[in-house]
Design a protein around this motif. Structure first.
Motif, mmCIF file in Angstrom:
data_model
loop_
_atom_site.group_PDB
_atom_site.id
_atom_site.type_symbol
_atom_site.label_atom_id
_atom_site.label_comp_id
_atom_site.label_asym_id
_atom_site.label_seq_id
_atom_site.Cartn_x
_atom_site.Cartn_y
_atom_site.Cartn_z
ATOM 1 N N SER A 151 59.724 55.426 -18.588
ATOM 2 C CA SER A 151 61.285 55.983 -18.551
ATOM 3 C C SER A 151 61.200 57.068 -17.568
ATOM 4 C CB SER A 151 61.669 56.192 -19.642
ATOM 5 O OG SER A 151 60.788 57.188 -20.236
ATOM 6 N N ASP A 152 60.107 57.646 -17.012
ATOM 7 C CA ASP A 152 60.113 58.668 -15.996
ATOM 8 C C ASP A 152 60.166 58.212 -14.762
ATOM 9 O OD1 ASP A 152 59.611 60.805 -18.192
ATOM 10 O OD2 ASP A 152 57.369 60.996 -17.803
ATOM 11 N N PHE A 153 60.223 56.956 -14.497
ATOM 12 C CA PHE A 153 60.071 56.460 -12.938
ATOM 13 C C PHE A 153 61.115 55.190 -12.891
ATOM 14 C CE2 PHE A 153 55.895 58.243 -13.682
ATOM 15 C CZ PHE A 153 56.006 59.031 -12.494
ATOM 16 N N VAL A 154 61.845 54.911 -14.064
ATOM 17 C CA VAL A 154 62.596 53.807 -14.171
ATOM 18 C C VAL A 154 63.963 54.375 -14.374
ATOM 19 C CG1 VAL A 154 63.386 51.600 -14.894
ATOM 20 C CG2 VAL A 154 60.986 52.053 -14.643
ATOM 21 N N ARG A 155 65.078 54.028 -13.656
ATOM 22 C CA ARG A 155 66.627 54.631 -14.038
ATOM 23 C C ARG A 155 66.843 54.000 -15.502
ATOM 24 N NH1 ARG A 155 69.315 52.204 -8.884
ATOM 25 N NH2 ARG A 155 70.899 51.915 -10.639
ATOM 26 N N ARG A 156 67.673 54.980 -16.321
ATOM 27 C CA ARG A 156 68.179 54.573 -17.427
ATOM 28 C C ARG A 156 68.900 53.240 -17.666
ATOM 29 N NH1 ARG A 156 66.622 54.226 -21.333
ATOM 30 N NH2 ARG A 156 66.425 55.560 -22.807
ATOM 31 N N GLU A 157 69.827 52.974 -16.531
ATOM 32 C CA GLU A 157 70.652 51.870 -16.571
ATOM 33 C C GLU A 157 69.569 50.635 -16.562
ATOM 34 O OE1 GLU A 157 71.310 53.966 -12.639
ATOM 35 O OE2 GLU A 157 71.578 54.518 -14.432
ATOM 36 N N ASN A 158 68.642 50.813 -15.637
ATOM 37 C CA ASN A 158 67.570 49.506 -15.706
ATOM 38 C C ASN A 158 66.860 49.398 -17.047
ATOM 39 O OD1 ASN A 158 68.402 49.326 -13.047
ATOM 40 N ND2 ASN A 158 66.402 50.117 -12.230
ATOM 41 N N ASP A 182 68.179 50.215 -20.042
ATOM 42 C CA ASP A 182 69.285 49.551 -21.114
ATOM 43 C C ASP A 182 69.475 48.120 -20.697
ATOM 44 O OD1 ASP A 182 69.366 52.355 -21.944
ATOM 45 O OD2 ASP A 182 71.386 52.652 -20.904
ATOM 46 N N SER A 183 69.802 47.635 -19.406
ATOM 47 C CA SER A 183 69.601 46.519 -19.095
ATOM 48 C C SER A 183 68.560 45.471 -19.594
ATOM 49 C CB SER A 183 69.865 46.299 -17.499
ATOM 50 O OG SER A 183 69.817 44.751 -17.293
#
Length: 142
Positions: free
Chosen positions: A49-56, A58-59
């Motif tokens: 989660s430090d390297f992946v966008r929140r919306e990704n 959540d998707s």
């Protein structure tokens, strides 16, 4: 006046979970229970989660949950039983127990994968954890 019984069926997309849902729906047809279907997503590790966008993230949760819930939604709809579907993120047993408390669930019906005795002893199971965390009857379906 007695409240409508509420049955919680945790589903993970497995045949075991769908067997438990069919069992719960048969009970609901007899006694008018409301059937709640719950899918619990395990959180992604912090390093991800430090390297992946929140919306990704959540998707990803939405897509994975929908894949696990497709057959369960169809069974619930086809049964005509009153109920609802929910998705939570967290430790499966803890999320199930919290859902029971928050929604006045009167029984949990869940599939049992049948770990061997040794694996069950060493690792435990979500079903065993749920048995210890909730104060309502838990029915395990093979």
């Amino acid at each position: 006046m007695n409240a409508t019984p509420k049955i919680l069926v945790p589903v993970d997309g497995s045949d075991h979970a769908l067997t438990a849902l069919r069992f719960a729906l048969a009970r609901a047809a007899r006694d008018g229970s409301e059937v709640h279907v719950l899918n619990v997503r395990t959180p992604v590790p912090q390093a991800v989660s430090d390297f992946v966008r929140r919306e990704n993230i959540d998707s990803f949760y939405r897509e994975e949950a929908e894949a696990d819930l497709t057959a369960a939604r169809a069974l619930l709809k086809d049964s005509g039983a009153p109920g609802k579907v929910a998705v939570l993120i967290g430790s499966p047993a803890d999320a199930i127990a919290q859902y029971v408390r928050d929604n006045a669930v009167t029984e949990v019906i869940m599939g049992r994968r049948g770990l061997g005795r040794l694996a069950g002893l060493l690792m435990g199971s979500v079903a065993t954890q749920v048995l210890h965390l909730v104060d309502v009857p838990v029915t395990l379906v093979k």
